[in-house]
Scaffold this active site. Structure first.
Site: not given
Ligand code: NAP
Length: 334
Positions: A172, A253, A282, A300, A302-303
């Site tokens: 994302i 989150r 929430e 909330h 997002g999707s």
């Molecule tokens: P993703 O592809 O797994 O990306 C997560 C990124 O965060 C990775 O680049 C990871 O890199 C980094 N990360 C993880 N832990 C970290 C830390 N402690 N410090 C710094 N960076 C960190 O996940 P995604 O698909 O992009 O989704 C991300 C999040 O968006 C989901 O987990 C969800 O909570 C949220 N989301 C929200 C909505 C909404 O409706 N608002 C919808 C979908 C998702 P590294 O592993 O290298 O640290």
């Protein structure tokens, strides 16, 4: 995972499913064709006891759950033995104890990638609405207090050319970054625990520590998962590292943010505005946000487009069918 569909097929039975919230019609129709399903008839999240009782009554092999369903170690411990797969209609999986699922031999599948476009749209909407004071402008019109155009009315902040810091440059985060660059010529900065390959960075500047990212962020977008390192990330000390007048957006989150600290920073003007799609606790939200004019809130969302939700559902159902037949799928977490 061993197939558990063969025996059922031999007996002419449909696999058994519990769905914790009503789904879009297209998905419900597909489920009705291929599954013996119990769908939560209440327009709310089930309690743990209700979910476990439903799984027992239904003798469910699969639970199709939502990000609001708390599937912690205690819940997993109490699930009937028949449950073989937990499928979550979300990419985030902080609500599921993966270790506990693994320990019980329960597979967990989720919906990566397919929602990145929709979530990045909401992120850009929040950035624009916060920066351009959309809430105040809308309120002026609805409250019929607008006196007409003036050169000093509701002056916002430039998005074009500003520096955008992304915490969590994953699926994302990278989609947001690409759009911010192409649509608004923004200068991209990011922090992950590990640096991306140059091809994925697309010119974004890597900060090996989060503090460096904050100092370089006119706009900060939180796009990292909720995990032990990110919970409470945006606290008073880190907010102080943002340039004065920065804009904060959270599509990740709610628990990445210390609400008291962000409300204080918004009141003082250190943070000029915020755009928030997700919240601690929430559907309750910190009341301080509701009293502030410089906050643009979404529940909330997002999707939440028809196409994205339907594609997420089909992705899960495909994964459930493949896992049930003993095949491997890329969107399986454990
Ligand atoms: P993703 O592809 O797994 O990306 C997560 C990124 O965060 C990775 O680049 C990871 O890199 C980094 N990360 C993880 N832990 C970290 C830390 N402690 N410090 C710094 N960076 C960190 O996940 P995604 O698909 O992009 O989704 C991300 C999040 O968006 C989901 O987990 C969800 O909570 C949220 N989301 C929200 C909505 C909404 O409706 N608002 C919808 C979908 C998702 P590294 O592993 O290298 O640290």
């Amino acid at each position: 995972m061993e197939s558990f569909t063969d025996d059922r097929q031999r007996r002419g039975e449909l696999p058994r499913l519990v769905v914790t919230r009503a789904l879009p019609d297209e998905l419900s129709r597909r489920i009705a064709r291929g599954w013996d399903v119990w769908t939560n008839p209440f327009d709310r999240t089930l309690t743990a006891d209700e979910l476990i009782a439903a799984a027992e009554r239904q003798r469910a092999e699969v639970l199709l759950v939502m990000a609001m369903d708390r599937i912690d170690a205690q819940v997993i411990e109490r699930l009937p033995d028949a449950v073989r797969i937990i499928a979550t209609l979300s990419v985030g999986h902080d609500h599921i104890d993966l270790d506990a699922a693994r320990a019980r031999g329960i597979a967990v599948v989720h919906t990566p990638d397919i929602l990145s476009d929709a979530v990045s749209e909401i992120a850009l909407m929040l950035m624009l609405c916060a920066a351009r004071r959309a809430r105040e402008g809308e309120r002026m019109l609805y409250e019929r207090t607008w006196q007409g155009w003036s050169p000093t009315q509701l002056l916002g902040r430039d998005v074009t050319g500003a520096r955008l810091g992304v915490l969590g440059m994953g699926r994302i985060g990278r989609t947001i970054a690409r759009r911010a660059r192409t649509a608004f010529d923004m200068e991209l900065h990011y922090h992950n625990r590990s640096r991306l390959a140059p091809g994925l960075e697309e010119g974004a500047i890597y900060h090996p520590d989060a503090e460096g990212l904050l100092a370089a962020s006119d706009f900060l977008v939180l796009a990292a998962p909720s995990n032990p390192q990110t919970r409470g990330f945006l606290n008073r000390e880190r907010l102080a590292l943002l340039p004065r007048g920065a804009i904060v957006v959270n599509i990740a989150r709610g628990d990445l943010v210390d609400d008291e600290a962000l409300v204080a920073a918004l009141q003082s003007g250190h943070v000029a505005a915020a755009g928030l799609d997700v919240f601690n606790g929430e559907p309750d939200i910190h009341p301080g946000y509701l009293d502030l004019p410089n906050v643009f809130l979404q529940p909330h969302q997002g999707s939440s487009t028809v196409g994205t939700r339907v594609r997420m559902g089909h992705m899960l159902l495909d994964a459930i069918e493949a896992c049930s037949a003993g095949q491997s799928v890329p969107n399986r977490l454990v």
